[in-house]
Enzyme design. Sequence first.
Site, PDB file in Angstrom:
ATOM      1  N   GLN A 134       0.719  -1.066   0.133  1.00 25.28           N
ATOM      2  CA  GLN A 134       0.080   0.085   0.127  1.00 25.28           C
ATOM      3  C   GLN A 134       1.143   1.157   0.121  1.00 25.28           C
ATOM      4  OE1 GLN A 134      -1.517   0.815   4.132  1.00 25.28           O
ATOM      5  NE2 GLN A 134      -3.036   2.218   3.292  1.00 25.28           N
ATOM      6  N   SER A 162       5.199  -1.082   3.717  1.00 28.03           N
ATOM      7  CA  SER A 162       5.320  -2.545   4.336  1.00 28.03           C
ATOM      8  C   SER A 162       5.210  -3.643   3.119  1.00 28.03           C
ATOM      9  CB  SER A 162       4.282  -2.964   5.234  1.00 28.03           C
ATOM     10  OG  SER A 162       4.239  -2.083   6.275  1.00 28.03           O
ATOM     11  N   GLU A 206      -8.433  -1.013   6.236  1.00 27.60           N
ATOM     12  CA  GLU A 206      -7.253  -1.231   6.998  1.00 27.60           C
ATOM     13  C   GLU A 206      -7.239  -1.363   8.520  1.00 27.60           C
ATOM     14  OE1 GLU A 206      -4.311   1.972   6.665  1.00 27.60           O
ATOM     15  OE2 GLU A 206      -2.804   0.539   7.010  1.00 27.60           O
TER      16      GLU A 206
HETATM   17  C1  LIG Z   1       5.126  -0.469  10.935  1.00 26.65           C
HETATM   18  C2  LIG Z   1       4.630   0.534  10.007  1.00 26.65           C
HETATM   19  C3  LIG Z   1       4.091   0.128   8.988  1.00 26.65           C
HETATM   20  C4  LIG Z   1       3.461   0.950   8.139  1.00 26.65           C
HETATM   21  N1  LIG Z   1       3.148   0.385   6.767  1.00 26.65           N
HETATM   22  C5  LIG Z   1       2.728   1.496   5.779  1.00 26.65           C
HETATM   23  C6  LIG Z   1       2.377   1.047   4.471  1.00 26.65           C
HETATM   24  O1  LIG Z   1       2.479  -0.265   4.200  1.00 26.65           O
HETATM   25  N2  LIG Z   1       2.021   2.044   3.677  1.00 26.65           N
HETATM   26  C7  LIG Z   1       1.868   3.261   4.009  1.00 26.65           C
HETATM   27  O2  LIG Z   1       1.201   3.929   3.185  1.00 26.65           O
HETATM   28  N3  LIG Z   1       2.017   3.431   5.218  1.00 26.65           N
HETATM   29  C8  LIG Z   1       2.572   2.869   6.200  1.00 26.65           C
HETATM   30  N4  LIG Z   1       2.850   3.245   7.525  1.00 26.65           N
HETATM   31  C9  LIG Z   1       2.917   4.594   7.673  1.00 26.65           C
HETATM   32  C10 LIG Z   1       1.947   5.297   8.660  1.00 26.65           C
HETATM   33  O3  LIG Z   1       0.503   5.244   8.092  1.00 26.65           O
HETATM   34  C11 LIG Z   1       2.232   6.704   8.989  1.00 26.65           C
HETATM   35  O4  LIG Z   1       3.624   6.354   9.759  1.00 26.65           O
HETATM   36  C12 LIG Z   1       1.190   7.389   9.923  1.00 26.65           C
HETATM   37  O5  LIG Z   1       0.099   7.724   9.115  1.00 26.65           O
HETATM   38  C13 LIG Z   1       1.888   8.524  10.636  1.00 26.65           C
HETATM   39  O6  LIG Z   1       2.619   9.411   9.662  1.00 26.65           O
HETATM   40  P1  LIG Z   1       3.822  10.025   9.941  1.00 26.65           P
HETATM   41  O7  LIG Z   1       4.770   9.064  10.417  1.00 26.65           O
HETATM   42  O8  LIG Z   1       4.112  10.849   8.880  1.00 26.65           O
HETATM   43  O9  LIG Z   1       3.686  10.865  11.270  1.00 26.65           O
HETATM   44  P2  LIG Z   1       3.258  12.369  11.388  1.00 26.65           P
HETATM   45  O10 LIG Z   1       1.938  12.480  10.474  1.00 26.65           O
HETATM   46  O11 LIG Z   1       4.246  13.196  10.774  1.00 26.65           O
HETATM   47  O12 LIG Z   1       2.675  12.948  12.876  1.00 26.65           O
HETATM   48  C14 LIG Z   1       3.975  13.014  13.740  1.00 26.65           C
HETATM   49  C15 LIG Z   1       2.983  13.153  15.243  1.00 26.65           C
HETATM   50  O13 LIG Z   1       2.260  14.243  15.241  1.00 26.65           O
HETATM   51  C16 LIG Z   1       0.858  13.499  15.555  1.00 26.65           C
HETATM   52  N5  LIG Z   1      -0.240  14.229  14.619  1.00 26.65           N
HETATM   53  C17 LIG Z   1      -0.289  14.570  13.278  1.00 26.65           C
HETATM   54  N6  LIG Z   1      -1.231  15.067  12.970  1.00 26.65           N
HETATM   55  C18 LIG Z   1      -1.854  15.354  14.015  1.00 26.65           C
HETATM   56  C19 LIG Z   1      -3.331  15.947  14.284  1.00 26.65           C
HETATM   57  N7  LIG Z   1      -4.024  16.565  13.307  1.00 26.65           N
HETATM   58  N8  LIG Z   1      -3.619  15.787  15.297  1.00 26.65           N
HETATM   59  C20 LIG Z   1      -2.976  15.504  16.560  1.00 26.65           C
HETATM   60  N9  LIG Z   1      -1.880  14.890  16.545  1.00 26.65           N
HETATM   61  C21 LIG Z   1      -1.460  14.704  15.222  1.00 26.65           C
HETATM   62  C22 LIG Z   1       0.687  11.948  15.174  1.00 26.65           C
HETATM   63  O14 LIG Z   1      -0.095  11.330  15.811  1.00 26.65           O
HETATM   64  C23 LIG Z   1       2.342  11.764  15.405  1.00 26.65           C
HETATM   65  O15 LIG Z   1       2.566  11.704  16.772  1.00 26.65           O
HETATM   66  C24 LIG Z   1       3.338   2.423   8.401  1.00 26.65           C
HETATM   67  C25 LIG Z   1       3.953   2.826   9.695  1.00 26.65           C
HETATM   68  C26 LIG Z   1       4.426   1.743  10.485  1.00 26.65           C
HETATM   69  C27 LIG Z   1       4.826   2.259  11.763  1.00 26.65           C
END
Ligand SMILES: Cc1cc2nc3c(=O)[nH]c(=O)nc-3n(C[C@H](O)[C@H](O)[C@H](O)COP(=O)(O)OP(=O)(O)OC[C@H]3O[C@@H](n4cnc5c(N)ncnc54)[C@H](O)[C@@H]3O)c2cc1C
Length: 395
Positions: free
Chosen positions: A119, A154, A237
């Site tokens: 994805q 992933s 999901e």
């Molecule tokens: C093990 C693992 C597998 C994954 N697999 C996939 C995959 O297969 N495909 C894919 O597309 N993605 C994947 N992801 C990505 C995952 O969807 C993102 O890590 C997640 O959506 C958070 O985005 P970010 O890491 O950019 O953090 P950010 O969005 O930058 O967030 C940073 C921090 O700010 C907080 N925050 C952000 N916006 C807000 C808000 N509006 N209100 C309150 N708090 C907020 C968040 O909660 C977090 O604590 C995976 C992640 C992990 C850990």
Amino acid sequence: MDLDEYRLRARAWLEANVTGAEVEGASDTGGVTAAKTFMARLYDAGYSGITWPREWGGQGLTQAEERVFAGEAKDFTLPTYVFSIGLGMCGPTLVDLGTPEQKARHLRPLLRGEEIWCQLFSEPGAGSDVAALQTRATPAEDGWVVNGQKVWTSVAQHASFGLLLTRTDVDVPKHKGLSMFIVDMRAPGVTVRPLRDMTGRSHFNEIFFDDVHIPAENLIGQVNDGWSCAVTTLLHERLSISSGVGMGGQKDNPVAFESLRHTVDTADPVVKDQLVELYIRSRALALFNQRLSQETKAGIFPGARGSAAKLLLAELTMFQADLATSLVGPEAVAYEDDGGPAESIALAPAMSLGGGTNEIMRNIVGDRVLNLPPEPRMDKSVPFRDLKVSGGSSA
Ligand SMILES: Cc1cc2nc3c(=O)[nH]c(=O)nc-3n(C[C@H](O)[C@H](O)[C@H](O)COP(=O)(O)OP(=O)(O)OC[C@H]3O[C@@H](n4cnc5c(N)ncnc54)[C@H](O)[C@@H]3O)c2cc1C
């Protein structure tokens, strides 16, 4: 066949076919080959795609059979990790939104484990706010050309296909200029780089698209309607992560209730108290998931309550890891390559991020389940071209 007979047959098949050996090295190439062999056997026995339509390779059965199988599979550890994104998200999205040709081409090989899916939503500057993504698809002869970068993808190192969310129009607000495609992960211009996480393994990857050609027939839904397609994928999901349907069980998870109760001193009243809390929280979540799937069966869509289930699972996973850390002693940090408590503990925080963070799940529950005032959104009606997005200009 009635459900009791179905249960007995499923149990007998699992006992005869799951030895435990097939999960070894599940994320390396040899392990993936063994997992694919297992998946083909699971499919041929009728236990993959239990509720998927028959015409696309599924069994056409009900949630009741799926729950029965999931209930029996909980006592085994199935090597289904590399198929989880395809089975839980990409496949159900294709079932809901794919063209007949896309379904005919992709669903059976996906269910049989012949083709692994990933994805491709998150980017370095677009995770929680995935609609801010910058990977661009521009029209070309016979289709589209894609440029950009994804991250956190992933199982992409094993994938044949991916569900790709891209920007196709920068002159409309960010949610209105996205489109979803099926992308061939072996196409020229796709580079997959595994990223090592704190378990020492590579569960996810970063992906680069350099002038990747995508045929027109790989579009899912309509051009610029990718956000509603993405919402469909994200709902699947959250439900699939929280319910674990089709994923096999926690039998060998060294930090789950069943394992801890046999390895720690249950005569100690404090330990007993903590184990009871773990049991109650696990059971409450299982019952909530059961209710959601019963409602789905009755035609009531769980919607944003799937986010509540995903949040509860993330919190339970951290509670379980914290408890195990305090109970198992040095084993909590003594890392074994064959996966001991330390690996499960190191993996626990991933559940609070992957599939949407706990904060985002709380926002969704507050907004759409409890009807609290929504978060202010300044950028909802501004053309994407005029937004300041991470990494520079959006245009
Ligand atoms: C093990 C693992 C597998 C994954 N697999 C996939 C995959 O297969 N495909 C894919 O597309 N993605 C994947 N992801 C990505 C995952 O969807 C993102 O890590 C997640 O959506 C958070 O985005 P970010 O890491 O950019 O953090 P950010 O969005 O930058 O967030 C940073 C921090 O700010 C907080 N925050 C952000 N916006 C807000 C808000 N509006 N209100 C309150 N708090 C907020 C968040 O909660 C977090 O604590 C995976 C992640 C992990 C850990």
